[in-house]
Write an enzyme that holds these catalytic residues in place. Structure first.
Site, mmCIF file in Angstrom:
data_model
loop_
_atom_site.group_PDB
_atom_site.id
_atom_site.type_symbol
_atom_site.label_atom_id
_atom_site.label_comp_id
_atom_site.label_asym_id
_atom_site.label_seq_id
_atom_site.Cartn_x
_atom_site.Cartn_y
_atom_site.Cartn_z
ATOM 1 N N LEU A 126 -17.437 -10.596 -2.942
ATOM 2 C CA LEU A 126 -17.426 -10.769 -1.475
ATOM 3 C C LEU A 126 -18.245 -10.014 -0.572
ATOM 4 O O LEU A 126 -18.210 -8.784 -1.463
ATOM 5 C CB LEU A 126 -15.504 -9.931 -0.859
ATOM 6 C CG LEU A 126 -15.128 -10.951 -1.204
ATOM 7 C CD1 LEU A 126 -12.797 -10.366 -1.029
ATOM 8 C CD2 LEU A 126 -15.050 -12.376 -0.894
ATOM 9 N N ASP B 110 0.872 -1.438 0.228
ATOM 10 C CA ASP B 110 0.131 0.020 -0.416
ATOM 11 C C ASP B 110 0.856 1.398 -0.308
ATOM 12 O O ASP B 110 1.927 1.369 0.645
ATOM 13 C CB ASP B 110 -1.117 0.425 1.329
ATOM 14 C CG ASP B 110 -1.904 0.888 0.977
ATOM 15 O OD1 ASP B 110 -3.317 0.157 0.421
ATOM 16 O OD2 ASP B 110 -1.968 2.406 1.005
ATOM 17 N N CYS C 86 -20.143 -1.319 -3.209
ATOM 18 C CA CYS C 86 -20.138 -1.631 -4.004
ATOM 19 C C CYS C 86 -22.020 -1.601 -5.637
ATOM 20 O O CYS C 86 -21.500 -1.110 -7.064
ATOM 21 C CB CYS C 86 -20.459 -3.928 -4.445
ATOM 22 S SG CYS C 86 -18.969 -4.462 -3.770
#
Length: 434
Positions: A153, A30, A263
């Site tokens: 997910l 990251d 999402c």
């Protein structure tokens, strides 16, 4: 296998930890040094049940590491996953792919030997082609393949979904890359999880189609709920009646205040924009997005109506802020629109959520936060259940009624039975039931 996970947000961290738990060597990368420092201290930046234990166990076993050194992680990896954010682009709603493309550039500069570059991020059709072009332009000599491997997910159940998936979608026409991906997911073969091999573009579209279809189911039952209220029917019975049809299925047929999260809102919008770009508009999904957006604000009006048509000067208690239980995710949560609508009408809002209050405080102003559900209800003129956390499912109704200044409950998740609430002296409102 040696895996590099570019991006240590929700998808990257869960995927990386689960791959490590399978026995692979995983390095999560990251750009945010503070996030990597926190992860190296054992601090998990998101709330996901069970994730802290898996991360701790695999760090201890040496299979999971965290770094800001992308070149080192990529150089040693056989598969490099891109799991960076693809938020809606301001102004036009298209997916912002700048993080994906920057990751592709960084990977290209660091690759050493044959590498499979895997887009785990949710990306529009054709993104894999552009990722391949970028890498090829920077490293024309490199041996690599670009594969689409979308994630499916559910927040709050992500670890179970990763380890026992309904399916694994792998988008590539390259036999060598397919072989690498088969090895990556080999630990799941014992579970007989179906691996679906398809073209890269087909895999990219499959992810969007899945989310759009689920969003459509949610929006459909929400509109049926509105009709139920007008005609005196029960939406929960309707949902059971249609959900037992195997062609329809029972999941995502729970009426409520509308979908939110990381999402569905952005993915439906991105699919709409992609379809428009290719002159193949998806009118159903366009309507779904519009109806869902309007519904969240309408839930605020529903609360106002339950309070006699006015809430100015009244205190409204809100239970649940996150878009769903078992997460701290506030992205596009219905609570944001509901609370704003109540505040616009002059209400004072007090709220409680077991995980979401810190994130909510950055998005909402003039909200008082309580220490528990009963403290939230104390002296309030109405109580609104927005998120169906387990702890809200069996509240002490006598204690709750005593705490409230007026026994008005607006249950936007249909947690309680109307007859039970009325028997306990509440003025009770729910979704799609009379």
């Amino acid at each position: 296998m040696r895996i590099a996970m570019i991006g240590s947000g929700y998808v990257g961290l869960v995927s990386g930890a689960c791959f490590a738990d399978f026995g692979h060597e995983v390095c999560c990368v990251d750009k945010d040094p503070s996030k990597i420092e926190a992860l190296n201290r054992g601090e998990i930046p998101i709330f996901e049940p069970g994730l802290d234990d898996i991360v701790a166990n695999n760090v201890r076993e040496g299979r999971l590491t965290f770094t800001i050194n992308l070149p080192e992680a990529v150089k040693n990896a056989e598969a490099v996953f891109i799991a960076v954010g693809t938020p809606s682009r301001r102004g036009d709603g298209h997916a912002d792919l700048s993080y994906v493309y920057q990751a592709a550039r960084d990977i290209a500069s660091a690759m050493d030997g044959y590498t499979v570059v895997v887009t785990k991020s949710t990306v529009p059709v054709g993104t894999g082609d552009e990722v391949e072009r970028i890498i090829r332009e920077i490293r024309p000599d490199a041996e690599f393949a670009v594969v689409s491997n979308p994630e499916f997910l559910r927040e709050g159940a992500a670890i179970a979904d990763f380890k026992r998936p309904d399916r694994i979608v792998i988008g590539t026409d390259d036999p060598r890359a397919q072989g690498v991906m088969n090895e990556v997911y080999r630990p799941l073969y014992l579970n007989q999880s179906p691996v679906l091999a398809m073209s890269r573009r087909t895999a990219e579209l499959t992810k969007y189609a899945a989310n759009a279809f689920l969003a459509t189911k949610i929006t459909f039952i929400n509109e049926i709920a509105d009709l139920c209220e007008q005609v005196g029917a029960n939406v929960q019975d309707v949902a059971r009646g249609i959900g037992l049809d195997n062609r329809i299925g029972s999941k995502f047929l729970h009426a409520g205040p509308g979908y939110g999260g990381s999402c569905f809102p952005k993915d439906t919008l991105a699919l709409i924009k992609t379809a428009q770009d290719f002159a193949a508009p998806i009118r159903i999904v366009e309507t779904v997005a519009a109806v869902n957006s309007q519904r969240k604000r309408a839930m605020g009006r529903k609360v106002i109506a339950a309070c006699g048509g006015a809430v100015r000067g009244k205190t409204i208690a809100v239970l649940g802020l996150t878009f769903k239980p078992n997460t701290d995710d506030m992205r596009d949560a219905p609570s944001l629109d509901i609370i704003t609508a109540l505040q616009d009408a002059g209400a004072r809002v007090r709220a409680y959520d077991p995980e979401g209050m810190q994130a909510a405080s950055a998005l909402l102003t003039d909200v008082e936060y309580a220490r528990d559900a009963y403290g939230c209800a104390q002296g309030a003129d109405a109580l609104v259940i927005v998120t169906e956390w387990d702890m809200f499912r069996a509240l002490d109704l006598k204690r709750l009624k005593t705490a409230l200044a007026a026994p008005v409950v607006v249950d936007l998740r249909n947690v309680y039975r109307p007859e039970e609430m009325r028997k306990n002296g509440f003025t009770y409102f729910s979704i799609g039931r009379v």
